[in-house]
Every structure is written in structure tokens, then in C-alpha cells.
Design a protein around this motif. Structure first.
Motif, PDB file in Angstrom:
ATOM      1  N   UNK A  46       0.855  -1.184   0.000  1.00  0.00           N
ATOM      2  CA  UNK A  46       0.000   0.000   0.000  1.00  0.00           C
ATOM      3  C   UNK A  46       0.894   1.239   0.000  1.00  0.00           C
ATOM      4  N   UNK A  47       0.356   2.362  -0.481  1.00  0.00           N
ATOM      5  CA  UNK A  47       1.134   3.593  -0.520  1.00  0.00           C
ATOM      6  C   UNK A  47       1.460   4.097   0.881  1.00  0.00           C
ATOM      7  N   UNK A  48       0.583   3.766   1.854  1.00  0.00           N
ATOM      8  CA  UNK A  48       0.807   4.256   3.214  1.00  0.00           C
ATOM      9  C   UNK A  48       1.830   3.428   3.983  1.00  0.00           C
ATOM     10  N   UNK A  68     -11.009  -1.906 -13.971  1.00  0.00           N
ATOM     11  CA  UNK A  68     -10.471  -1.054 -15.036  1.00  0.00           C
ATOM     12  C   UNK A  68     -10.925  -1.522 -16.409  1.00  0.00           C
ATOM     13  N   UNK A  69     -11.256  -2.802 -16.535  1.00  0.00           N
ATOM     14  CA  UNK A  69     -11.700  -3.320 -17.835  1.00  0.00           C
ATOM     15  C   UNK A  69     -13.186  -3.058 -18.074  1.00  0.00           C
ATOM     16  N   UNK A  70     -13.920  -2.743 -17.004  1.00  0.00           N
ATOM     17  CA  UNK A  70     -15.367  -2.525 -17.148  1.00  0.00           C
ATOM     18  C   UNK A  70     -15.635  -1.205 -17.872  1.00  0.00           C
ATOM     19  N   UNK A  71     -16.677  -1.143 -18.707  1.00  0.00           N
ATOM     20  CA  UNK A  71     -17.003   0.106 -19.413  1.00  0.00           C
ATOM     21  C   UNK A  71     -17.512   1.169 -18.439  1.00  0.00           C
ATOM     22  N   UNK A  72     -17.223   2.428 -18.755  1.00  0.00           N
ATOM     23  CA  UNK A  72     -17.692   3.550 -17.930  1.00  0.00           C
ATOM     24  C   UNK A  72     -19.019   4.021 -18.505  1.00  0.00           C
ATOM     25  N   UNK A  73     -20.108   3.698 -17.785  1.00  0.00           N
ATOM     26  CA  UNK A  73     -21.435   4.015 -18.295  1.00  0.00           C
ATOM     27  C   UNK A  73     -22.076   5.213 -17.616  1.00  0.00           C
ATOM     28  N   UNK A  74     -21.570   5.606 -16.452  1.00  0.00           N
ATOM     29  CA  UNK A  74     -22.174   6.736 -15.750  1.00  0.00           C
ATOM     30  C   UNK A  74     -21.122   7.417 -14.881  1.00  0.00           C
ATOM     31  N   UNK A  75     -21.550   8.467 -14.171  1.00  0.00           N
ATOM     32  CA  UNK A  75     -20.619   9.253 -13.367  1.00  0.00           C
ATOM     33  C   UNK A  75     -20.032   8.431 -12.228  1.00  0.00           C
ATOM     34  N   UNK A  82     -10.679   6.257  -8.931  1.00  0.00           N
ATOM     35  CA  UNK A  82     -10.135   5.815  -7.648  1.00  0.00           C
ATOM     36  C   UNK A  82      -9.226   4.603  -7.839  1.00  0.00           C
ATOM     37  N   UNK A  83      -9.649   3.677  -8.722  1.00  0.00           N
ATOM     38  CA  UNK A  83      -8.822   2.500  -8.987  1.00  0.00           C
ATOM     39  C   UNK A  83      -7.501   2.861  -9.632  1.00  0.00           C
ATOM     40  N   UNK A  84      -7.536   3.800 -10.590  1.00  0.00           N
ATOM     41  CA  UNK A  84      -6.298   4.235 -11.244  1.00  0.00           C
ATOM     42  C   UNK A  84      -5.356   4.921 -10.257  1.00  0.00           C
ATOM     43  N   UNK A  85      -5.926   5.735  -9.377  1.00  0.00           N
ATOM     44  CA  UNK A  85      -5.093   6.406  -8.375  1.00  0.00           C
ATOM     45  C   UNK A  85      -4.428   5.390  -7.448  1.00  0.00           C
ATOM     46  N   UNK A  86      -5.189   4.367  -7.072  1.00  0.00           N
ATOM     47  CA  UNK A  86      -4.635   3.324  -6.205  1.00  0.00           C
ATOM     48  C   UNK A  86      -3.497   2.582  -6.907  1.00  0.00           C
ATOM     49  N   UNK A 102       2.322   1.481  -7.965  1.00  0.00           N
ATOM     50  CA  UNK A 102       3.488   1.460  -8.853  1.00  0.00           C
ATOM     51  C   UNK A 102       4.614   2.323  -8.284  1.00  0.00           C
ATOM     52  N   UNK A 103       4.257   3.449  -7.692  1.00  0.00           N
ATOM     53  CA  UNK A 103       5.283   4.303  -7.076  1.00  0.00           C
ATOM     54  C   UNK A 103       5.993   3.561  -5.941  1.00  0.00           C
ATOM     55  N   UNK A 104       5.235   2.806  -5.184  1.00  0.00           N
ATOM     56  CA  UNK A 104       5.834   2.042  -4.093  1.00  0.00           C
ATOM     57  C   UNK A 104       6.781   0.977  -4.637  1.00  0.00           C
ATOM     58  N   UNK A 105       6.379   0.295  -5.705  1.00  0.00           N
ATOM     59  CA  UNK A 105       7.232  -0.725  -6.314  1.00  0.00           C
ATOM     60  C   UNK A 105       8.516  -0.103  -6.841  1.00  0.00           C
ATOM     61  N   UNK A 106       8.399   1.061  -7.512  1.00  0.00           N
ATOM     62  CA  UNK A 106       9.588   1.725  -8.052  1.00  0.00           C
ATOM     63  C   UNK A 106      10.545   2.157  -6.944  1.00  0.00           C
ATOM     64  N   UNK A 107      10.017   2.657  -5.840  1.00  0.00           N
ATOM     65  CA  UNK A 107      10.874   3.047  -4.719  1.00  0.00           C
ATOM     66  C   UNK A 107      11.667   1.850  -4.201  1.00  0.00           C
TER      67      UNK A 107
END
Length: 437
Positions: free
Chosen positions: A340-342, A374-381, A389-393, A398-403
Motif C-alpha cells: 500500500x502507498x501508506x 479497469x476493464x469494465x465500461x464507464x457508463x455513468x458518473x 479511484x482504482x487508477x489512483x490506487x 506502482x510508485x511504491x514498487x519503483x521506490x
């Protein structure tokens, strides 16, 4: 316990219908009363006769003392009756976490003979599991009642991680078919890192294997034979915190991890390396010192079979310090967790602490639900917010892995079901490179 049977309920319904008719035709009142008295008498007599059948049937359960998680197992029940005939239905008190198939089981017993019935359970939870009590439901002589009783039959089984994968690995290794499960084939003998012997040159030997001094002395080409390094230590640092409760298929991340660690332990022990274990992120952390005997696989199973992910937050630094106090020899430490990032507050200090004396690999488990999201279609807000939120997570991950990678740590970022093959291939790669420790 007496429960009204279908026959008694039908008779009672007919009696009530007769009472309705008697309310319209008073001449039937006497018939209705006589029928009620007869039905009541028969029910009482039949109930008493049914109660005398209690305790006739003895039950003995037949099941293995240990089971692998994630499998279907057959549970046998041996029934006998010495006091008279008996027939009815049986329900076994299997652990609540198990799903059964084939219950209730019908049975018919004759005096002096035994009967074996069976059903199946899906073994879905590790640890010490209890089969407690068998419920029997028999018909009374006139079949007006169902006589229910509970027979005290208590059995305990130990549910271990699934060791069938080890047997499968052994079979494929024997037939040189490891590539079927994604494990890269080992380089042939003679190309490891540790010198073993000199031998005559073979046509397919690499030029770097030729020992030119030895060849000059004997007048023919001589090659050096190498083997993979032995006598190394591999220690698993296992996260048992709340983040390992996520599921991938039928098993949790934690169960997938235990299966992977046991398989890698078996592989490493067969190569002459020692294997140990330390747990953290739960009450009462456990430490199993490294050992080289093949029996260490059984020791590992006994050390972890009853562990379940807790609700604690992992403290990587405390875990690393505890492990360091028990490890005197340099080892390859494989930390299995879910990053986790934390985690920066304790993870990075723990990494620096462990890398002072040991080689370190971090295996971080990915949740398949994120890929599906992430593979599911975006049908609404709302769906757009969820994807954001998933992309941010994932970016934080990835930042944690790179560190970690910039700090010289090997990182395996894989799904839980991919962990066994990924760990074994990583082990082989480091061993062949002479960088196991």
C-alpha cells in the motif's frame, strides 16, 4: 424430539374438514368426536412407540485426520442398530464453513448389520475443524411422527494448505514437463556457479567451460563441471494482517500464499538449501528457524495450518527487527504482502534494515478485482469515479514498487494465483546467477 409427519398432518386436515361438515350437519358431530379421539389415541401410541426407537442407532464417522484446503473430501458414516430395524434420514454436523453435497442421506438398517453412507464437503477453511454431532430423523411405526435425535459423534480434523501442488510439481519434474505449469526449464548440469569437477570436453559444452591449463597438461580438451550453489538459506517473512484477507477465486490471498511458500520450500530443500519462516501482522508471531531436511515441509505445514489473517495493520519494521534477531547467517528473505502507498513509514526502514545483512525479495499480491474494475465500461458518473479511484490506487502502488526497486530490492508484483510459479522462477533465476544471498 417428535415432529409431526406428513401423514399426521393430512389426517388432522381431514379431521378439521369433518368438523366443518359437522358444524353444518349436526348428525356428524358424534362421528367427528369419535374420529378425533381415535386420531389422538393413535398419535399418542405411535409417538410413544417412536420414542422407544431413540438410541437404537449408533454412528461412527470415517474421515481423514488431515485435509488439504480447496478440495472436495468424502466423509463416511458407519451406522448400526442392534435393538431393531431403523430407517430415516441423516444430517451430519460438518463445520459451518464447509459446503456439503449429498445431505441429508437416507438410510435403512436391519438388526445386527451395519451400513455405510457418505457425502462430500468442500474444504474451504484451514485450521482445526470440528465435525460435531449427527442428527437422525426416523419414522414412527405408523409414520405419524418423525423422531429426531442427535447422536454425539465428535471428530477433529486439521486442514492444511493444499499440498497436492507439491505432488503435481514432483510428477512434472520427474517427467521434465515443468513448462506445462509455467516454470522455466533449468539449465543443464554443468552451467551453475559452483565448481564441481573436471571432465572430458563434450561437443555441446560452452567455450567458457574449457579449462585450458588442464587441457594442456593432458593433451586433450577438459571442461569444468559446475553445479548450482547449495547450503543457502531462504526465509519467508509472511504477512498475516488484514490485507491478506482479499480473495482470488475460491481461496484467499493468504491461502494462495501458503500454497506457494510450501511449493517453493519443497523445491529449495530438494536443491540442498535451508528454509525457514517468520510471521507478522497477527497476535503471537511465529518463527521457524531455517532447516535443510525435507521434513521441513511438514514442519512448515504444522506451523501455519491454523493461521488466519488478522485485522491488524502490519508493522514491517518490527517484523524485520524480530527476524534479524533470529537469523545469524545471511539469507534470501522473501517478504510476501500486499503493498500500500501508506506503508512508507515502516516498509522502507524495514527494507534498509534487512538489506544490511540479507538479500531481499518483496512479493506483492495484486487484487484481480482491480483489473476487472479497469476493464469494465464507464457508463455513468459513479463508474467514472470508481475507475478514477482504482487508477489512483494502482499508480500509488506502482510508485511504491519503483521506490523498492530503486533501493535494490527485487519486487514480484503478481496476482495471488500466479505467485507459485513466479516465486519458483525467481528462485531459479537468482540461484543460477549466484545471487541467492
Amino acid at each position: 424430539m417428535l415432529l409431526p409427519a406428513r401423514r399426521l398432518l393430512i389426517a388432522a386436515a381431514l379431521w378439521l374438514a369433518l368438523g366443518l361438515a359437522a358444524s353444518l350437519a349436526p348428525a356428524l358431530l358424534g362421528v367427528w368426536q369419535a374420529a378425533g379421539a381415535a386420531l389422538l389415541g393413535l398419535a399418542l401410541v405411535d409417538g410413544l412407540a417412536g420414542r422407544r426407537r431413540l438410541g437404537r442407532v449408533s454412528v461412527r464417522r470415517e474421515l481423514p485426520h488431515s485435509m488439504p484446503v480447496g478440495t472436495w473430501q468424502t466423509v463416511g458414516l458407519r451406522l448400526s442398530s442392534e435393538a431393531g430395524a431403523a430407517s430415516g434420514w441423516l444430517v451430519d454436523g460438518h463445520p459451518a464453513a464447509f459446503v456439503s453435497e449429498g445431505l441429508p442421506v437416507p438410510f435403512t438398517l436391519t438388526p445386527g448389520r451395519w451400513l455405510r453412507v457418505a457425502y462430500r464437503v468442500s474444504v474451504s477453511e484451514r485450521g482445526r475443524q470440528v465435525f460435531d454431532g449427527v442428527s437422525l430423523r426416523q419414522a414412527s411405526p405408523l409414520r405419524l411422527w418423525q423422531v429426531q435425535e442427535s447422536v454425539a459423534v465428535r471428530d477433529e480434523v486439521r486442514v492444511f494448505p493444499n499440498f497436492a501442488r507439491i505432488a503435481h510439481y514432483t510428477l512434472l519434474a520427474t517427467d521434465n514437463r515443468l513448462s506445462q505449469i509455467g516454470i522455466l526449464q533449468r539449465r543443464r548440469r554443468g552451467e551453475g556457479m559452483e565448481f564441481q569437477q573436471l571432465r572430458d570436453y563434450r561437443q555441446d559444452d560452452a567455450p567458457k567451460q574449457i579449462d585450458w591449463k588442464a587441457s594442456a597438461r593432458v593433451g586433450r580438451l577438459i571442461s569444468r563441471d559446475y553445479q548450482d550453489e547449495r547450503d543457502q538459506q531462504i526465509v519467508f517473512l509472511l504477512d498475516c494482517s488484514a490485507r491478506m484477507r482479499a480473495r482470488d477465486g475460491e481461496l484467499s490471498h493468504f491461502d494462495h500464499t501458503l500454497n506457494a511458500l510450501l511449493l517453493l520450500a519443497y523445491v529449495a530443500l530438494r536443491q540442498g538449501d535451508a528454509v525457514g519462516l517468520a510471521t507478522f501482522g497477527h497476535p503471537g508471531p511465529r518463527v521457524l528457524p531455517p532447516g535443510k531436511s525435507v521434513a521441513m515441509v511438514n514442519s512448515l505445514m504444522k506451523a501455519v495450518y491454523d493461521l488466519q489473517p488478522s485485522r491488524q495493520v502490519p508493522d514491517y519494521l518490527a517484523a524485520g527487527e524480530t527476524l534479524s534477531r533470529h537469523l545469524r547467517k545471511r539469507a534470501l528473505v522473501i517478504l510476501v504482502t500486499n503493498l500500500r502507498d501508506e506503508d512508507d513509514d515502516t516498509l522502507l526502514p524495514a527494507v534498509r534494515h534487512l538489506r544490511r545483512r540479507h538479500a531481499l525479495t518483496v512479493a506483492s499480491l495484486r487484487e484481480p478485482v482491480l483489473d476487472e474494475l479497469l476493464a469494465a465500461p464507464v457508463a455513468d458518473f459513479d463508474a467514472a469515479l470508481t475507475r478514477a479511484a482504482g487508477l489512483e490506487y494502482l499508480q500509488a502502488r506502482r510508485r511504491q514498487v519503483l521506490r523498492l526497486q530503486h533501493g535494490g530490492v527485487h519486487v514480484l508484483d503478481v496476482g495471488a494465483s500466479e505467485l507459485p510459479v513466479a516465486l519458483i522462477n525467481h528462485y531459479w533465476a537468482r540461484k543460477r546467477a549466484g545471487a541467492l544471498c
